[in-house]
Design an enzyme around this catalytic site. Structure first.
Site, mmCIF file in Angstrom:
data_model
loop_
_atom_site.group_PDB
_atom_site.id
_atom_site.type_symbol
_atom_site.label_atom_id
_atom_site.label_comp_id
_atom_site.label_asym_id
_atom_site.label_seq_id
_atom_site.Cartn_x
_atom_site.Cartn_y
_atom_site.Cartn_z
ATOM 1 N N ASP A 1 12.944 64.063 -4.217
ATOM 2 C CA ASP A 1 13.359 65.469 -4.184
ATOM 3 C C ASP A 1 12.465 66.363 -5.037
ATOM 4 O O ASP A 1 11.877 67.309 -4.536
ATOM 5 C CB ASP A 1 14.822 65.629 -4.594
ATOM 6 C CG ASP A 1 15.316 67.043 -4.328
ATOM 7 O OD1 ASP A 1 15.079 67.547 -3.213
ATOM 8 O OD2 ASP A 1 15.921 67.643 -5.226
ATOM 9 N N HIS B 1 8.439 70.023 -4.353
ATOM 10 C CA HIS B 1 9.503 69.463 -3.511
ATOM 11 C C HIS B 1 8.894 68.359 -2.656
ATOM 12 O O HIS B 1 7.981 68.602 -1.860
ATOM 13 C CB HIS B 1 10.092 70.553 -2.619
ATOM 14 C CG HIS B 1 11.162 70.050 -1.691
ATOM 15 N ND1 HIS B 1 12.323 69.467 -2.143
ATOM 16 C CD2 HIS B 1 11.227 70.029 -0.331
ATOM 17 C CE1 HIS B 1 13.071 69.118 -1.107
ATOM 18 N NE2 HIS B 1 12.428 69.439 -0.003
ATOM 19 N N LYS C 1 12.456 62.977 4.583
ATOM 20 C CA LYS C 1 11.590 62.428 3.531
ATOM 21 C C LYS C 1 12.280 61.312 2.751
ATOM 22 O O LYS C 1 11.710 60.233 2.557
ATOM 23 C CB LYS C 1 11.153 63.542 2.565
ATOM 24 C CG LYS C 1 10.365 64.664 3.213
ATOM 25 C CD LYS C 1 9.891 65.686 2.203
ATOM 26 C CE LYS C 1 11.040 66.417 1.539
ATOM 27 N NZ LYS C 1 11.801 67.259 2.487
ATOM 28 N N ARG D 1 -5.658 63.733 16.234
ATOM 29 C CA ARG D 1 -5.451 62.450 16.921
ATOM 30 C C ARG D 1 -6.521 61.425 16.569
ATOM 31 O O ARG D 1 -6.321 60.226 16.764
ATOM 32 C CB ARG D 1 -5.425 62.666 18.438
ATOM 33 C CG ARG D 1 -4.316 63.625 18.872
ATOM 34 C CD ARG D 1 -4.187 63.694 20.367
ATOM 35 N NE ARG D 1 -3.730 62.425 20.920
ATOM 36 C CZ ARG D 1 -3.443 62.248 22.208
ATOM 37 N NH1 ARG D 1 -3.565 63.255 23.058
ATOM 38 N NH2 ARG D 1 -3.037 61.073 22.640
#
Length: 320
Positions: free
Chosen positions: A178, A139, A160, A244
């Site tokens: 998808d 997916h 997405k 980060r």
């Protein structure tokens, strides 16, 4: 994903000529391994790989010529087993008459090519490895960003498809939306493509199904791409710590292939398309030997060292 290929498909894709047996081209090929009979022409069939394509070239046919007619007839009949998909003869060589009869009796097609044995062996193996490789359905959305195949994953509804559409609008190319079918081309290469029914299509909430090739042109799509980077979109929450500095080095293993992975927090106001585009460009820079995190660490250590030396001198001056 089919676990076999028909001889007809092989003929079409590798551009082989059908020399005999046009009615038998629906026979199944179930392995990418290809056999070049050698011991079989000496009468040894104990470990004969009957389920493989049998490739005959100059060496094999020359050796067969030195056998008697009876030997050729016996050995070539034994080579024509029910599970044998086809014979391929390279370099435009003629078909041995004993093989012609044995293959016709066993309803096995004989194919030909002008290429050498090594060349056609490479072509057939490459095609069959790709076609017969085990596939897994994931997916996500697969987009090619300036030559970097990026698999965008995340929970349903995280954005997405909308992000991928913005990337397409910015000039990048869509492979699959998808559902992404992936397979390992080799131990280091993971390839993704779209299921046939979903090719070129995207589902955008509130709009429905759109055809990317129709709206943005054929330059906005690709049939398949190597997956070089995974970008996982996560809904931002205060209690989750995200990388980060970019020094975590996360990866994900799919079909035995290790792929670099970055996690991106999704928050209102963030331009995810630009962030993912930057992640792809950063990955490309790293593959070329440049690491921004390493450069930052080096510069920071230099600055700390300089400040430390300056403070040490100042302290000595104050003491004097």
């Amino acid at each position: 994903m089919p676990n076999n290929v028909t001889v007809q498909e092989l003929v079409d894709k590798v551009r082989l000529k059908v020399l005999q047996g046009e009615d038998y081209l629906q026979r199944k090929i179930t392995t990418s391994d290809i056999s070049r009979p050698a011991l079989e022409f000496a009468g040894y069939f104990k470990h004969y790989p009957a389920a493989r394509i049998q490739l005959l070239g100059i060496t094999e046919t020359s050796f067969a010529k030195d056998l008697t007619h009876e030997q050729r007839e016996e050995y070539m009949t034994k080579m024509c087993m029910p599970q044998t998909p086809c014979f391929v003869i390279s370099t435009n060589l003629p078909i041995p008459k004993e093989l012609k009869k044995a293959a016709e009796d066993a309803k096995i097609p004989i194919l030909g090519t002008h290429l050498t044995s090594s060349q056609i062996l490479s072509n057939m193996t490459s095609y069959l490895l790709e076609r017969l490789a085990p596939r897994k359905s994931l997916h996500g959305v697969l987009v090619d960003i300036s030559g970097v195949g990026v698999l965008i994953t995340g929970d349903s509804g995280v954005g997405k498809s909308e992000t991928a559409l913005e990337l397409v609008r910015r000039g990048h190319r869509l492979i699959a939306d998808d559902r992404v079918e992936v397979y390992a081309r080799d131990e280091q290469t993971l390839v993704g493509t779209a299921p046939q029914i979903l090719k070129h299509l995207m589902e955008i909430r509130g709009i429905g199904i759109i055809d990317v090739s129709t709206l943005y042109g054929t330059g906005a799509i690709m049939p398949s791409d190597q997956i070089s980077l995974i970008v996982h979109l996560e809904t931002w929450t205060p209690d989750v710590q995200f990388d980060r500095l970019g020094d975590r080095g996360d990866t994900q293993t799919i079909q035995g292939v290790i792929v670099p992975k970055v996690s991106v927090p999704v928050k209102t106001g963030r331009n995810l398309a630009i962030i993912i585009e930057s992640a792809a460009m950063n990955y490309r820079a790293e593959t070329m030997g440049y690491d921004a995190t390493e450069t930052f660490d080096r510069n920071l250590n230099q600055l700390i060292k300089q400040n430390s030396e300056r403070d040490s001198k100042n302290n000595k001056g104050s003491a004097n």
